[in-house]
Design an enzyme around this catalytic site. Structure first.
Site, PDB file in Angstrom:
ATOM      1  N   SER A 125       7.261   8.546  -5.727  1.00  0.00           N
ATOM      2  CA  SER A 125       5.823   8.801  -5.845  1.00  0.00           C
ATOM      3  C   SER A 125       5.334   9.744  -4.757  1.00  0.00           C
ATOM      4  CB  SER A 125       5.053   7.482  -5.760  1.00  0.00           C
ATOM      5  OG  SER A 125       5.289   6.684  -6.878  1.00  0.00           O
ATOM      6  N   ASP A 141      -5.398   9.882  -7.890  1.00  0.00           N
ATOM      7  CA  ASP A 141      -4.213   9.403  -7.181  1.00  0.00           C
ATOM      8  C   ASP A 141      -3.632  10.492  -6.271  1.00  0.00           C
ATOM      9  OD1 ASP A 141      -2.363   7.506  -6.389  1.00  0.00           O
ATOM     10  OD2 ASP A 141      -0.960   7.947  -8.010  1.00  0.00           O
ATOM     11  N   HIS A 198      -1.832   6.091  -3.850  1.00  0.00           N
ATOM     12  CA  HIS A 198      -1.269   4.741  -3.781  1.00  0.00           C
ATOM     13  C   HIS A 198      -0.118   4.632  -2.778  1.00  0.00           C
ATOM     14  CE1 HIS A 198       1.706   6.249  -6.851  1.00  0.00           C
ATOM     15  NE2 HIS A 198       2.500   5.421  -6.200  1.00  0.00           N
TER      16      HIS A 198
END
Length: 479
Positions: free
Chosen positions: A221, A148, A118
């Site tokens: 992230s 992911d 993402h």
């Protein structure tokens, strides 16, 4: 006498002081010093910024019209000030660049970098900045939305690669540390403990997340989660928040799963996952009692997909899968994680419980495809299942067409009154396919099954609802 008392007081105070110093030293020793770990591992962490070209639609300007107001009204100036002069007129689309920030870490000295899917999904340009301020344009080698995980490559040599660890020895309660770029603040360090392992999140069926209380925020992230040995044990991926900011619940992808994905992306360009072809649910305490189990564990099979590996191996709805390749399933989500990580076209050993007896079957694991994870009205004969508080009828042609139940077998729940069925969660429109481990495909079979229900006991009922099947526990009234 006074001198003796003073000496005793002094001795007591000295002992108390020594105890306090000793306690402080013990506490100091129990808190880790992260400085060496950070110094050694920060160079392997990178900042990732992306740019994506977008075009505005000017949808508001095309659809919104200034209301007709009296000439000279102050609201005319208000609308023009906030919405512009061209409201209601066709305008040219406006192009702009959307930017985002994230983190990543170097996994090989020749420029391979791991981050989240993402973080880089949809990016037209990916800029990687190292700890020494060098910057490189990165190329996407491969991405996997399900896990992911994304693999990038920069044109550089002799880079400081992170040391890859394992989660097999990771314990709940041990210290872990994250390095990343929250809100763009490069190489920010946060620490905490492992809160849980093997967490399943909604719509994340194939990742057994590591839960921590490490402070993770937007920009973290894709960054690494280190243990105290300086090994990467996870990739920081998600947070649970009601405000959008950190609330003490952070989730990281286990490094073994991520490295498996990366290896597949490098060698074949895509990721394959194992597929069993069953719909499963957790075994509750009530369901465990109905199956004769002392403790609730395992994965209860609610439905077997046609022409699936499970159907070919003889697995049936109502089976409780207890072990997969020797691993005991404490929850149904463990089966999804284990099957997803299994090699396709390889046999797997499954231990299950069927009708109170343990059985072992071998299933040839398939490959998960796509995003699965997955008569006349007058002839109706009603069966009033009064002890349970519901009315059921045969599945006629009209009922099948009206409720889209083509190929579904069982009896149709026409109405539910206050009672055991309603308390268990059975609703009008459900199709009862199995009751007390007895398959039912028509009213006669349902009547026969009703006669064998244990008074006052818990039974398992398999229902079909909205294209899905699941077991529910129902307590049969004593009278």
């Amino acid at each position: 006498m006074n001198a003796l008392l003073s000496k005793r007081r002094f001795t007591s105070l000295l002992i108390l002081l020594l105890l306090l110093i000793s306690s402080a030293l013990v506490q100091a020793r129990s808190l880790p010093d992260f400085t060496e770990l950070v110094e050694a591992n920060s160079p392997s962490v990178v900042n990732i910024s992306t740019k994506q070209h977008k075009t505005s639609s000017n949808r508001l300007n095309k659809e919104f019209q200034i209301p007709e107001l009296p000439e000279g009204s102050p609201f005319n100036e208000f609308f023009r000030h906030f919405f512009g002069e061209g409201l209601g007129q066709q305008q040219e689309p406006r192009e702009y660049d959307a930017r985002s920030l994230g983190s990543g870490f170097i996994i090989s000295d020749d420029g391979y970098i791991m981050t989240n899917f993402h973080v880089v999904n949809g990016a037209d340009e990916i800029l990687v900045r190292l700890s020494d301020r060098r910057e490189y344009i990165a190329k996407v080698i491969g991405m996997d939305k399900t896990s992911d995980v994304a693999l990038l490559k920069i044109d550089a040599k002799g880079l400081p690669a992170a040391k890859i660890g394992t989660t097999s020895k990771l314990k709940v309660g041990e210290w872990v540390l994250a390095i990343g770029s929250p809100f763009g603040f490069d190489h920010s360090v946060t620490a905490g403990i492992v809160s849980a392992k093997g967490r399943s999140l909604p719509n994340e069926n194939y990742v057994p997340f590591i839960q921590t209380d490490v402070a993770i925020n937007p920009g973290n992230s894709g960054g690494p989660l280190f243990n105290l040995d300086g090994e990467v044990v996870g990739i920081n991926s998600q947070i649970y928040s009601r405000t959008g900011g950190f609330m003490g619940l952070s989730f990281a992808i286990p490094i073994e799963l991520a490295m498996n994905v990366v290896d597949q992306l490098r060698t074949r360009g895509h990721v394959t996952r194992g597929w069993l072809g069953v719909m499963i649910q957790d075994v509750t305490r009530e369901l465990a009692e109905s199956f004769g189990m002392k403790h609730p564990y395992g994965a209860l099979v609610a439905r077997v997909m046609p022409d699936s590996p499970s159907e070919k191996a003889g697995i049936e709805a109502g089976d409780v899968i207890l072990k997969f390749n020797g691993t005991r399933l404490e929850s149904s989500s463990m089966l999804q994680h284990l099957v997803g990580a299994s090699r396709v076209d390889k046999p797997a050993e499954i231990e299950l419980l069927r009708n109170g007896e343990r059985k072992t079957v071998f299933v040839n694991i398939g490959e998960l495809k796509g995003d699965l994870a997955q008569g006349d009205a007058e002839a109706q004969i009603k069966q009033n299942a009064e002890p349970l508080g519901m009315n059921v009828v045969d599945l006629t042609k009209d009922i099948r067409e009206q409720h889209k139940l083509e190929g579904v077998k069982g009896v149709f729940v026409e109405s539910v009154t206050p009672g055991a069925a309603k308390s268990a969660g059975i609703e009008p429109g459900d199709v009862i396919q199995m009751i007390n481990r007895i398959r039912v495909s028509n009213l006669d079979e349902f009547k026969a099954a009703m006669k064998s229900l244990p008074k006052g006991g818990n039974i398992a009922v398999l229902i079909h609802r909205r294209n899905a099947s699941r077991f529910i526990a129902l307590q049969v009234p004593k009278e």
